[in-house]
Design a protein around this motif. Structure first.
Motif, PDB file in Angstrom:
ATOM      1  N   VAL A  36     -20.497 -21.251  34.260  1.00  0.00           N
ATOM      2  CA  VAL A  36     -21.128 -20.532  33.027  1.00  0.00           C
ATOM      3  C   VAL A  36     -22.597 -21.173  32.684  1.00  0.00           C
ATOM      4  N   ALA A  37     -22.744 -22.390  32.698  1.00  0.00           N
ATOM      5  CA  ALA A  37     -24.000 -23.032  32.476  1.00  0.00           C
ATOM      6  C   ALA A  37     -23.834 -24.492  32.973  1.00  0.00           C
ATOM      7  N   PRO A  38     -25.123 -24.985  33.220  1.00  0.00           N
ATOM      8  CA  PRO A  38     -26.479 -24.539  33.447  1.00  0.00           C
ATOM      9  C   PRO A  38     -26.433 -23.347  34.640  1.00  0.00           C
ATOM     10  N   LYS A  39     -27.158 -22.389  34.418  1.00  0.00           N
ATOM     11  CA  LYS A  39     -27.434 -21.388  35.579  1.00  0.00           C
ATOM     12  C   LYS A  39     -28.549 -22.022  36.462  1.00  0.00           C
ATOM     13  N   ASP A  40     -28.441 -21.444  37.606  1.00  0.00           N
ATOM     14  CA  ASP A  40     -29.188 -21.739  38.690  1.00  0.00           C
ATOM     15  C   ASP A  40     -30.648 -21.562  38.222  1.00  0.00           C
ATOM     16  N   LYS A  41     -31.533 -22.500  38.614  1.00  0.00           N
ATOM     17  CA  LYS A  41     -32.945 -22.850  38.265  1.00  0.00           C
ATOM     18  C   LYS A  41     -33.107 -23.038  36.838  1.00  0.00           C
ATOM     19  N   SER A  42     -32.334 -23.366  36.011  1.00  0.00           N
ATOM     20  CA  SER A  42     -32.397 -23.526  34.481  1.00  0.00           C
ATOM     21  C   SER A  42     -33.593 -24.849  34.239  1.00  0.00           C
ATOM     22  N   ASN A  43     -34.169 -24.495  33.251  1.00  0.00           N
ATOM     23  CA  ASN A  43     -35.120 -25.722  33.070  1.00  0.00           C
ATOM     24  C   ASN A  43     -34.592 -26.141  31.283  1.00  0.00           C
ATOM     25  N   LEU A  44     -34.187 -27.387  31.464  1.00  0.00           N
ATOM     26  CA  LEU A  44     -33.370 -27.863  30.282  1.00  0.00           C
ATOM     27  C   LEU A  44     -34.245 -28.854  29.621  1.00  0.00           C
ATOM     28  N   ASP A  45     -34.106 -29.114  28.255  1.00  0.00           N
ATOM     29  CA  ASP A  45     -34.890 -30.418  27.592  1.00  0.00           C
ATOM     30  C   ASP A  45     -33.780 -31.159  26.967  1.00  0.00           C
ATOM     31  N   GLY A  46     -34.024 -32.517  27.031  1.00  0.00           N
ATOM     32  CA  GLY A  46     -33.127 -33.416  26.525  1.00  0.00           C
ATOM     33  C   GLY A  46     -32.822 -34.712  27.339  1.00  0.00           C
ATOM     34  N   ASN A  47     -31.592 -35.210  26.962  1.00  0.00           N
ATOM     35  CA  ASN A  47     -31.184 -36.557  27.586  1.00  0.00           C
ATOM     36  C   ASN A  47     -29.623 -36.178  28.518  1.00  0.00           C
ATOM     37  N   SER A  48     -29.265 -34.951  28.114  1.00  0.00           N
ATOM     38  CA  SER A  48     -27.666 -34.692  28.458  1.00  0.00           C
ATOM     39  C   SER A  48     -27.487 -33.062  28.685  1.00  0.00           C
ATOM     40  N   VAL A  49     -26.402 -32.798  29.436  1.00  0.00           N
ATOM     41  CA  VAL A  49     -26.502 -31.649  29.888  1.00  0.00           C
ATOM     42  C   VAL A  49     -24.790 -31.187  29.658  1.00  0.00           C
ATOM     43  N   GLN A  50     -24.722 -30.109  28.891  1.00  0.00           N
ATOM     44  CA  GLN A  50     -23.215 -29.429  28.802  1.00  0.00           C
ATOM     45  C   GLN A  50     -23.071 -28.713  30.095  1.00  0.00           C
ATOM     46  N   PHE A  51     -21.928 -28.875  30.992  1.00  0.00           N
ATOM     47  CA  PHE A  51     -21.642 -28.164  32.045  1.00  0.00           C
ATOM     48  C   PHE A  51     -20.417 -27.248  31.314  1.00  0.00           C
ATOM     49  N   ARG A  52     -20.551 -26.137  31.652  1.00  0.00           N
ATOM     50  CA  ARG A  52     -19.600 -25.085  31.143  1.00  0.00           C
ATOM     51  C   ARG A  52     -19.119 -24.125  32.514  1.00  0.00           C
ATOM     52  N   TRP A  53     -17.761 -23.631  32.418  1.00  0.00           N
ATOM     53  CA  TRP A  53     -17.231 -22.746  33.223  1.00  0.00           C
ATOM     54  C   TRP A  53     -15.984 -22.162  32.597  1.00  0.00           C
ATOM     55  N   ASP A  54     -15.648 -21.054  33.486  1.00  0.00           N
ATOM     56  CA  ASP A  54     -14.284 -20.449  32.876  1.00  0.00           C
ATOM     57  C   ASP A  54     -13.289 -21.047  33.655  1.00  0.00           C
ATOM     58  N   GLU A  55     -12.225 -21.286  32.630  1.00  0.00           N
ATOM     59  CA  GLU A  55     -11.005 -21.771  33.122  1.00  0.00           C
ATOM     60  C   GLU A  55     -10.255 -20.939  34.227  1.00  0.00           C
ATOM     61  N   LEU A  56      -9.612 -21.600  35.091  1.00  0.00           N
ATOM     62  CA  LEU A  56      -8.487 -21.030  36.280  1.00  0.00           C
ATOM     63  C   LEU A  56      -7.472 -20.805  35.846  1.00  0.00           C
ATOM     64  N   ALA A  57      -6.655 -19.897  35.793  1.00  0.00           N
ATOM     65  CA  ALA A  57      -5.229 -19.610  35.228  1.00  0.00           C
ATOM     66  C   ALA A  57      -4.257 -20.820  35.892  1.00  0.00           C
ATOM     67  N   ASP A  58      -4.325 -21.087  36.998  1.00  0.00           N
ATOM     68  CA  ASP A  58      -3.461 -22.054  37.584  1.00  0.00           C
ATOM     69  C   ASP A  58      -3.752 -23.340  37.882  1.00  0.00           C
ATOM     70  N   ALA A  59      -5.391 -23.807  37.496  1.00  0.00           N
ATOM     71  CA  ALA A  59      -5.702 -24.991  37.662  1.00  0.00           C
ATOM     72  C   ALA A  59      -5.376 -25.838  36.682  1.00  0.00           C
ATOM     73  N   ASP A  60      -5.146 -27.248  36.797  1.00  0.00           N
ATOM     74  CA  ASP A  60      -4.975 -28.402  35.811  1.00  0.00           C
ATOM     75  C   ASP A  60      -5.971 -28.876  35.507  1.00  0.00           C
ATOM     76  N   ASP A  61      -6.826 -29.234  36.595  1.00  0.00           N
ATOM     77  CA  ASP A  61      -8.013 -30.082  36.340  1.00  0.00           C
ATOM     78  C   ASP A  61      -9.191 -29.486  37.024  1.00  0.00           C
ATOM     79  N   TYR A  62     -10.489 -30.005  36.688  1.00  0.00           N
ATOM     80  CA  TYR A  62     -11.514 -29.408  37.363  1.00  0.00           C
ATOM     81  C   TYR A  62     -12.236 -30.849  37.871  1.00  0.00           C
ATOM     82  N   ARG A  63     -12.738 -30.906  39.298  1.00  0.00           N
ATOM     83  CA  ARG A  63     -13.643 -31.833  39.691  1.00  0.00           C
ATOM     84  C   ARG A  63     -15.175 -31.269  39.697  1.00  0.00           C
TER      85      ARG A  63
END
Length: 319
Positions: A36-63
């Motif tokens: 979901v975010a960041p999207k490809d070629k995004s320009n972000l400001d600050g000192n941290s990034v929030q990575f977001r994605w859609d959950e997968l029904a049968d996944a327990d964890d994400y690497r």
């Protein structure tokens, strides 16, 4: 023949157990995690990034993996839960990817997504990342060094320390205009057992971050002495022998989970200790290689590192 059959049954049962686990887990090999975010070629400001994605029904964890583009150096490789993860990064160009995992299967990684993180003079939405001590840190030391990561656009930091005793909280120190990214808590501040909440915010001429917060639990009181339960003193038995004892309740202003250490020696003065076993339980089975007389005792430890006095010493004869 009986032994061969027994071994075959054991291995067969183990195979079925593992196979059942695989059957119970959904095969997600052909699935992909949607980023979901960041999207490809995004320009972000600050000192941290929030990575977001859609959950997968049968996944327990994400690497999630993040690579620095200029050096191809891995800066993050973590297994997380949920559908988002925030991580502190220095300014630069990066790429990230993610995959889903369960007990038996993993998806393929998503296609690498590039983004650029730039310095911002606006601290409002930036975060001070505290480094040490860790969150909910138990200690019996009355002096500690607090540390945190620098923010490039910050000119100073403010440190606040609150003390909580019996539910009552008061501010012990409030120190602004710090230019270093560390601060020493002395015994003058940590003067008694209590919960110490330390907070740090970054400041410049035009803005400031919110406070980042962690807790320290100062506990200098040793746990109470344990009492031995079984075997009785001068008992006799065959190996293995199960030892049990009673763990007393923790006392004092700060209380934590208690653990035990059982020691077994060949002499009553414990000059020759043959077993030292830490355990979170109040019992321990010990196998003896040789017959003869042995002596055992137990002590209790808390999360701050305090140790009780030893229990009484009991003798056991292994026949």
């Amino acid at each position: 023949m009986k032994k061969i059959v027994s071994i075959g049954v054991i291995f067969g049962s183990l195979f079925l157990l593992i196979a059942c686990d695989d059957v119970l887990e959904e095969n997600i090999t052909d699935d992909l995690v949607t980023t979901v975010a960041p999207k490809d070629k995004s320009n972000l400001d600050g000192n941290s990034v929030q990575f977001r994605w859609d959950e997968l029904a049968d996944a327990d964890d994400y690497r999630i993996q993040v690579v620095e583009e200029a050096t191809q150096r891995s800066v993050l490789d973590s297994l997380v839960k949920g559908n988002n993860f925030t991580y502190g990064l220095n300014p630069g160009e990066y790429s990230w990817r993610i995959r889903g995992e369960n007990f038996a299967y993993t998806t393929a990684y998503s296609f690498p997504i590039s983004f650029t993180l730039s310095v911002s003079d606006d601290l409002t939405n930036q975060t001070v990342f505290l480094t040490s001590p860790s969150e909910n840190f138990y200690t019996n030391k009355d002096a500690l060094i607090l540390t945190w990561d620098r923010i490039q656009s910050a000119t100073s930091y403010t440190v606040v320390v609150d003390k909580t005793i019996q539910g009552n909280t008061a501010t012990e120190i409030q120190t602004p205009d710090l230019t270093n990214n560390n601060f020493t808590l002395s015994s003058t501040v940590m003067s008694e057992d209590a919960i110490y909440t330390w907070k740090v915010k970054a400041v410049n001429d035009n803005s400031e971050t919110k406070f980042s917060t962690r807790k320290i639990f100062l506990d200098t009181q040793a746990p109470n002495q344990p009492t031995l339960a079984s075997p009785n003193n001068d008992a006799k038995g065959s190996s293995p022998i199960t030892f049990t004892w009673n763990i007393p309740s923790d006392t004092g202003e700060i209380q934590s989970t208690l653990s035990s250490v059982i020691e077994v020696a060949t002499d009553s003065g414990f000059a020759t200790i043959i077993e030292t076993v830490p355990t979170s339980s109040n019992s321990q089975e010990i196998t003896f290689s040789n017959l003869g007389d042995y002596y055992w005792r137990v002590r209790i430890l808390d999360q701050a590192g305090n140790k009780s006095i030893y229990s009484e010493v009991r003798k056991i004869t292994v026949e």
